[in-house]
Design a protein around this motif. Structure first.
Motif, PDB file in Angstrom:
ATOM      1  N   HIS A 101      39.525  -4.177  19.274  1.00 24.24           N
ATOM      2  CA  HIS A 101      39.701  -3.319  20.442  1.00 24.24           C
ATOM      3  C   HIS A 101      40.617  -4.072  21.401  1.00 24.24           C
ATOM      4  O   HIS A 101      40.186  -4.991  22.098  1.00 24.24           O
ATOM      5  CB  HIS A 101      38.355  -3.009  21.094  1.00 24.24           C
TER       6      HIS A 101
ATOM      7  N   TYR B 172      35.625 -10.019  25.292  1.00 23.09           N
ATOM      8  CA  TYR B 172      34.447  -9.707  26.094  1.00 23.09           C
ATOM      9  C   TYR B 172      33.915  -8.329  25.710  1.00 23.09           C
ATOM     10  O   TYR B 172      34.610  -7.513  25.096  1.00 23.09           O
ATOM     11  CB  TYR B 172      34.765  -9.743  27.587  1.00 23.09           C
ATOM     12  N   GLN B 173      32.653  -8.090  26.092  1.00 20.75           N
ATOM     13  CA  GLN B 173      32.014  -6.789  25.893  1.00 20.75           C
ATOM     14  C   GLN B 173      31.911  -6.066  27.225  1.00 20.75           C
ATOM     15  O   GLN B 173      31.536  -6.657  28.227  1.00 20.75           O
ATOM     16  CB  GLN B 173      30.614  -6.973  25.322  1.00 20.75           C
TER      17      GLN B 173
ATOM     18  N   ARG C 190      39.820  -5.101  25.113  1.00 22.28           N
ATOM     19  CA  ARG C 190      38.639  -5.894  25.407  1.00 22.28           C
ATOM     20  C   ARG C 190      38.932  -7.391  25.260  1.00 22.28           C
ATOM     21  O   ARG C 190      38.154  -8.151  24.713  1.00 22.28           O
ATOM     22  CB  ARG C 190      37.473  -5.493  24.497  1.00 22.28           C
TER      23      ARG C 190
ATOM     24  N   ARG D 151      31.600  -1.824  24.180  1.00 13.90           N
ATOM     25  CA  ARG D 151      32.677  -2.188  23.255  1.00 13.90           C
ATOM     26  C   ARG D 151      33.105  -3.611  23.487  1.00 13.90           C
ATOM     27  O   ARG D 151      33.200  -4.061  24.630  1.00 13.90           O
ATOM     28  CB  ARG D 151      33.886  -1.253  23.425  1.00 13.90           C
ATOM     29  N   GLY D 152      33.361  -4.328  22.377  1.00  8.44           N
ATOM     30  CA  GLY D 152      33.839  -5.696  22.459  1.00  8.44           C
ATOM     31  C   GLY D 152      35.181  -5.833  21.771  1.00  8.44           C
ATOM     32  O   GLY D 152      35.705  -4.876  21.187  1.00  8.44           O
TER      33      GLY D 152
END
Length: 212
Positions: free
Chosen positions: A54, A73-74, A57, A78-79
């Motif tokens: 993603h 990061y989350q 992120r 989503r991470g």
């Protein structure tokens, strides 16, 4: 603006299009010992990470337009590293995929209210020691504040004292440590310490949750 070999260091809040394989390579170099049992062998693991990133992120460090550091990061469920159950089974098959899903579940962490969870920092070997890790950390804290999060949380394993020292220098406070002797032979670590930093500079309390 900070300088590195090859030019100035530029910090961004998204993985550039086309840099997915580079980010997967950096992540595997940093965390392959931990991720290997779930996503390995290395070539397959890097391919899976690149295919399911993603891009929004991550905070990245760029030199000459190339990614030399990344902090995932989350946020909002989503991470940086994606890939759901179906993706794992499609990539590895049913019989090899099911045990891999069980291992990945051991690495999952759920943010508390008002918390942004950081997944770790990976910096290119040729650019370490130049402050890039600290720059990425500070940008993650600013990003968390911009999204209304009061705390940044991360978990550091006992076999990575260098990372823990960086986090402590940047204001993260150690909380509980979860002992994981059953993961020593499998993933190479025996304890995980939760660390937190407030996004407004105030001291953080000692939380009750660990690596989860």
């Amino acid at each position: 603006m900070a300088e590195a070999t090859g030019g100035p260091i530029v910090i961004g809040r998204e993985v550039p299009a086309g840099a997915e394989e580079r980010v997967a390579e950096l992540y595997w170099e940093a965390f392959g010992r931990k991720l290997g049992p779930a996503l390995g062998p290395p070539e397959a693991g890097r391919r899976f990470l690149a295919a399911h990133l993603h891009r929004d992120r991550a905070v990245v460090a760029l030199v000459g337009g190339a990614v030399v550091g990344v902090a995932g990061y989350q946020l909002d469920g989503r991470g940086l590293t994606g890939g759901d159950t179906r993706a794992v089974l499609d990539a590895y098959g049913l019989f090899r995929g099911l045990p891999r899903l069980a291992l990945l579940a051991l690495l999952e962490r759920t943010p508390a209210a008002g918390e942004l969870v950081m997944d770790g920092i990976a910096v290119d070997a040729g650019h370490r020691g130049g402050g890039i890790g600290g720059m990425l950390l500070e940008e993650v804290v600013r990003l968390a504040a911009d999204h209304g999060r009061s705390t940044v949380r991360l978990d550091v394993i006992d076999t990575n004292p260098r990372a823990r020292a960086l986090y402590e220098r940047r204001g993260f406070t150690a909380g509980p440590t979860q002992r994981t002797p059953y993961l020593r032979r499998l993933m190479g670590f025996t304890a995980v310490t939760t660390m937190r930093r407030s996004t407004d500079g105030r001291p953080t309390g000692r939380g009750a949750d660990g690596h989860g």
